[in-house]
Design a protein around this motif. Structure first.
Motif, mmCIF file in Angstrom:
data_model
loop_
_atom_site.group_PDB
_atom_site.id
_atom_site.type_symbol
_atom_site.label_atom_id
_atom_site.label_comp_id
_atom_site.label_asym_id
_atom_site.label_seq_id
_atom_site.Cartn_x
_atom_site.Cartn_y
_atom_site.Cartn_z
ATOM 1 N N UNK A 137 1.969 1.605 -4.693
ATOM 2 C CA UNK A 137 2.720 1.490 -4.195
ATOM 3 C C UNK A 137 2.497 3.499 -3.753
ATOM 4 N N UNK A 138 2.114 3.826 -2.279
ATOM 5 C CA UNK A 138 2.238 5.554 -2.071
ATOM 6 C C UNK A 138 3.853 5.686 -1.451
ATOM 7 N N UNK A 139 4.210 7.194 -2.199
ATOM 8 C CA UNK A 139 5.712 7.315 -1.229
ATOM 9 C C UNK A 139 5.353 9.037 -1.605
ATOM 10 N N UNK A 140 5.623 9.331 -0.984
ATOM 11 C CA UNK A 140 6.026 10.837 -1.116
ATOM 12 C C UNK A 140 6.747 11.546 -2.582
ATOM 13 N N UNK B 275 0.384 -1.156 0.075
ATOM 14 C CA UNK B 275 0.309 0.027 0.340
ATOM 15 C C UNK B 275 0.758 1.369 0.270
ATOM 16 N N UNK B 276 1.586 1.253 0.721
ATOM 17 C CA UNK B 276 2.558 2.135 1.296
ATOM 18 C C UNK B 276 4.083 2.223 1.319
ATOM 19 N N UNK B 277 5.184 3.161 0.779
ATOM 20 C CA UNK B 277 6.691 2.508 0.517
ATOM 21 C C UNK B 277 7.323 3.118 1.074
ATOM 22 N N UNK B 278 8.851 3.358 1.988
ATOM 23 C CA UNK B 278 9.572 3.889 1.946
ATOM 24 C C UNK B 278 9.012 5.724 2.234
ATOM 25 N N UNK B 279 8.109 5.931 3.261
ATOM 26 C CA UNK B 279 7.750 7.273 3.000
ATOM 27 C C UNK B 279 8.122 8.109 4.990
ATOM 28 N N UNK B 280 8.651 8.841 4.500
ATOM 29 C CA UNK B 280 8.665 9.499 5.339
ATOM 30 C C UNK B 280 8.109 11.098 5.286
ATOM 31 N N UNK C 253 -6.266 7.996 -5.480
ATOM 32 C CA UNK C 253 -7.015 6.586 -5.135
ATOM 33 C C UNK C 253 -6.639 5.695 -5.049
ATOM 34 N N UNK C 254 -6.692 4.919 -3.658
ATOM 35 C CA UNK C 254 -5.613 4.156 -3.542
ATOM 36 C C UNK C 254 -3.471 4.199 -3.079
ATOM 37 N N UNK C 255 -4.134 5.615 -2.833
ATOM 38 C CA UNK C 255 -2.339 5.423 -2.617
ATOM 39 C C UNK C 255 -1.957 5.758 -1.295
ATOM 40 N N UNK C 256 -2.970 4.987 -0.497
ATOM 41 C CA UNK C 256 -2.830 4.466 0.689
ATOM 42 C C UNK C 256 -2.782 5.491 1.881
ATOM 43 N N UNK C 257 -3.970 5.667 1.665
ATOM 44 C CA UNK C 257 -3.878 7.029 3.255
ATOM 45 C C UNK C 257 -4.735 6.595 3.941
ATOM 46 N N UNK C 258 -5.177 5.817 3.845
ATOM 47 C CA UNK C 258 -6.206 5.411 4.924
ATOM 48 C C UNK C 258 -5.265 4.728 5.820
ATOM 49 N N UNK C 259 -4.269 3.899 4.603
ATOM 50 C CA UNK C 259 -3.236 2.917 6.208
ATOM 51 C C UNK C 259 -2.274 3.718 6.635
ATOM 52 N N UNK C 260 -2.320 4.599 5.797
ATOM 53 C CA UNK C 260 -1.260 5.954 6.566
ATOM 54 C C UNK C 260 -2.375 6.132 8.197
ATOM 55 N N UNK C 261 -3.843 6.285 8.000
ATOM 56 C CA UNK C 261 -3.842 7.328 8.930
ATOM 57 C C UNK C 261 -4.701 5.798 9.634
ATOM 58 N N UNK C 262 -4.724 4.180 9.623
ATOM 59 C CA UNK C 262 -5.103 3.232 10.376
ATOM 60 C C UNK C 262 -3.272 2.952 11.057
ATOM 61 N N UNK C 263 -2.494 3.263 10.961
ATOM 62 C CA UNK C 263 -1.175 2.814 10.982
ATOM 63 C C UNK C 263 -0.715 4.292 12.342
ATOM 64 N N UNK C 264 -1.055 5.542 12.109
ATOM 65 C CA UNK C 264 -0.873 6.626 12.815
ATOM 66 C C UNK C 264 -2.048 6.252 14.479
ATOM 67 N N UNK C 265 -2.902 5.673 13.885
ATOM 68 C CA UNK C 265 -3.860 6.200 15.133
ATOM 69 C C UNK C 265 -3.440 4.034 15.802
ATOM 70 N N UNK C 266 -2.424 3.292 15.406
ATOM 71 C CA UNK C 266 -2.173 2.569 16.352
ATOM 72 C C UNK C 266 -2.867 0.725 16.315
ATOM 73 N N UNK C 267 -4.093 1.063 15.125
ATOM 74 C CA UNK C 267 -5.418 -0.011 14.794
ATOM 75 C C UNK C 267 -3.792 -1.495 14.287
ATOM 76 N N UNK C 268 -3.161 -0.935 13.255
ATOM 77 C CA UNK C 268 -1.822 -1.857 13.062
ATOM 78 C C UNK C 268 -0.847 -0.991 12.978
#
Lengths: 279, 259
Positions: B215-218, B25-30, B45-60
């Motif tokens: 996969x989303x990256x900056x 979903x995302x790679x090498x993201x800083x 769409x599909x760049x892993x925005x929600x994945x970032x959110x779930x990781x920051x909120x600690x869900x995974x």
């Protein structure tokens, strides 16, 4: 009858009087609908009263409306009709409450444990398909000619629709709501109590409504097969005496019990689920 | 100074390792969010925005790299993080004020104190008179404001907003962007705003992070050097705003073409 209701309901001009008539509004019908329903009842009763004698059908095949009424009065004094009705009502209510409680408890337990659900689902499916009323003779062999077989059959028929509905709702709880609760550090039990349980209530009530109608079937079968009290017993007794009117009346009383149970559940549902928008 | 939030070389993949269905979903993201800063994350769409959110909120957790809040690695849900989605996630069986109290129920607080905090939050979003209404009696915009009140009731230090306005009609959206911006900047919160609306990213944020497709990256990050962070409507009338939006448009167009 249904057609007549739909026909008038579709017309916009009945919308205004619908709001005014208080008794009619209670059941969601306008005075015009009610008049049509009553007209259908009158026609049906008239046909029932006059057509069978005109065709020479004996009262042992189809007793007329007035014969059934007369027999009803006789049943009240001679056969303790109300005692039997109360017995059936009591068994139906007890079986419905116990069956619902067990069904809901098992539904929630299986919903909380995906492993148990996967392990037990083939058995649940098999039991759900098995005709529950066919267990009645078994229960009589085990528990004798008492109220117990009727109670058990009722519990059994009520159990499954409620279990299935509750389990279904537990599996379709909004994952985002659960995640929100997790972000707020809620325990597994708190998530169940605050999210899953309230989310499941609409499904639980759908199950209870189905169960309330099935309860009457369960108790009737239990009493038909054995026992010496209840409306089911009166049906077999009337059959033995070739008293067709008695059978008709017992069926009528069973229907009244079923309607009453359903109405109570539906009333409770609108009170508990007041937070759902209704059209 | 330690940033409020830091994503350090984060990658996240779903599915079994080595499996052909494994999706990165995302790679090498800083990137970082400084204290009090509102950072918008935009991307196709599909760049892993929600994945970032779930990781920051600690869900995974991430598959690689680390997510840090105040310099400490996120291992699970954290009580100083608030979380808001496109869906308002109000509990339909609770009244508005009970919904606002929801996040406070795991805090060791007396009931009266919870009620007091919730009432103060409702006052702030100007919905106090709806305290005892049920969600179905409210409009979509009002419901989303209640969701913000619930998010802020726990006094978070970091707020995650996942497209909170995308389900609203255009007019309601403008009103809510304004009221959210005012509320967020008044409380000096650090925010991560995930959005696909380029205009929204520019008018609401201090800084924009642009992601590539999956996969989303900056691919770009820039500060929005404009006044009125607390008033998106005022900011949207500035000529320089359109230059930033154009920059985003160009970057995303190139990023999409490359993917």
């Amino acid at each position: 009858m249904t057609m007549a209701i739909d026909d008038t309901a579709a017309r916009p001009d009945t919308a205004a009087p619908r709001r005014r008539a208080s008794l009619a509004a209670l059941i969601g019908l306008g005075p015009r609908d009610l008049a049509l329903i009553l007209a259908v009842a009158l026609v049906a009763i008239a046909a029932w009263e006059f057509v069978p004698p005109a065709l020479g059908v004996s009262r042992y095949i189809i007793p007329t409306f007035s014969q059934c009424l007369a027999e009803f009065g006789a049943m009240v004094t001679r056969d303790n009709l109300f005692g039997h009705t109360l017995h059936t009502l009591g068994t139906a209510v007890a079986g419905f409450l116990l069956g619902s409680a067990f069904g809901a408890a098992c539904g929630y337990a299986l919903g909380l444990s995906p492993l148990a659900e996967r392990t037990l689902s083939p058995y649940i499916l098999a039991l759900q398909i098995a005709p529950k009323v066919a267990f009645a003779p078994l229960f009589i062999m085990w528990f004798g000619y008492t109220f117990v077989p009727g109670l058990l059959v009722t519990m059994l028929v009520v159990f499954f629709p409620i279990l299935v509905n509750v389990l279904q709702s537990m599996k379709t709880v909004d994952r985002d709501l659960v995640n929100l609760a997790r972000v707020y550090h809620m325990s597994r039990f708190a998530i169940f109590r605050k999210i899953e349980l309230p989310s499941s209530l609409p499904n639980l009530f759908a199950g209870l409504r189905i169960g309330s109608t099935l309860a009457v079937i369960g108790v009737t079968v239990g009493e038909l097969v054995g026992g010496n009290s209840g409306l089911g017993f009166l049906i077999t007794y009337g059959e033995g005496q070739a008293n067709t009117a008695m059978v008709f009346n017992a069926i009528g009383m069973l229907t009244v019990i079923g309607i009453a149970l359903y109405a109570v559940v539906a009333r409770l549902e609108t009170r508990v689920l007041h937070w759902i928008r209704r059209s | 100074m330690t940033p409020k939030l830091e994503l350090r070389g984060v990658a996240k993949a779903f599915g079994e390792k080595g499996s052909p269905t494994r999706v990165t979903a995302v790679r090498d993201l800083s990137f970082t969010v400084a204290a009090g800063e509102l950072v918008a994350v935009v991307g196709p769409s599909g760049c892993g925005k929600s994945t970032i959110l779930n990781m920051v909120s600690g869900l995974y957790g991430p598959s690689e790299g680390a997510v840090l809040i105040d310099g400490a690695e996120v291992k699970g849900p954290r009580s100083e993080v608030g979380f808001m989605l496109q869906k308002d996630l109000l509990l339909p069986w609770r009244t508005v004020i009970e919904n606002v109290e929801f996040g406070l129920e795991t805090r060791k607080l007396p009931k009266a104190e919870r009620r007091r905090i919730a009432r103060a939050e409702l006052r702030r979003i100007r919905l106090e008179e709806f305290a005892d209404s049920y969600p179905y009696q409210l409009s979509g915009g009002m419901r989303q404001r209640v969701a913000l009140a619930r998010t802020l009731a726990i006094s978070p230090e970091l707020v995650l907003l996942d497209e909170p306005f995308s389900a609203l009609d255009a007019q309601t959206k403008l009103v809510l962007q304004k009221s959210f911006s005012r509320t967020l900047s008044e409380s000096g919160l650090s925010c991560l705003l995930i959005t696909h609306d380029l205009q929204e990213a520019v008018i609401m944020s201090d800084r924009v992070v642009v992601l590539s497709g999956r996969p989303g990256t900056v691919v770009d990050t820039f500060a929005v050097d404009l006044p009125h962070r607390d008033d998106p409507l005022a900011r949207s009338t500035l000529p320089a705003t359109q230059a930033y939006v154009k920059r985003l448009f160009d970057t995303l167009h190139i990023a999409e073409g490359a993917a």
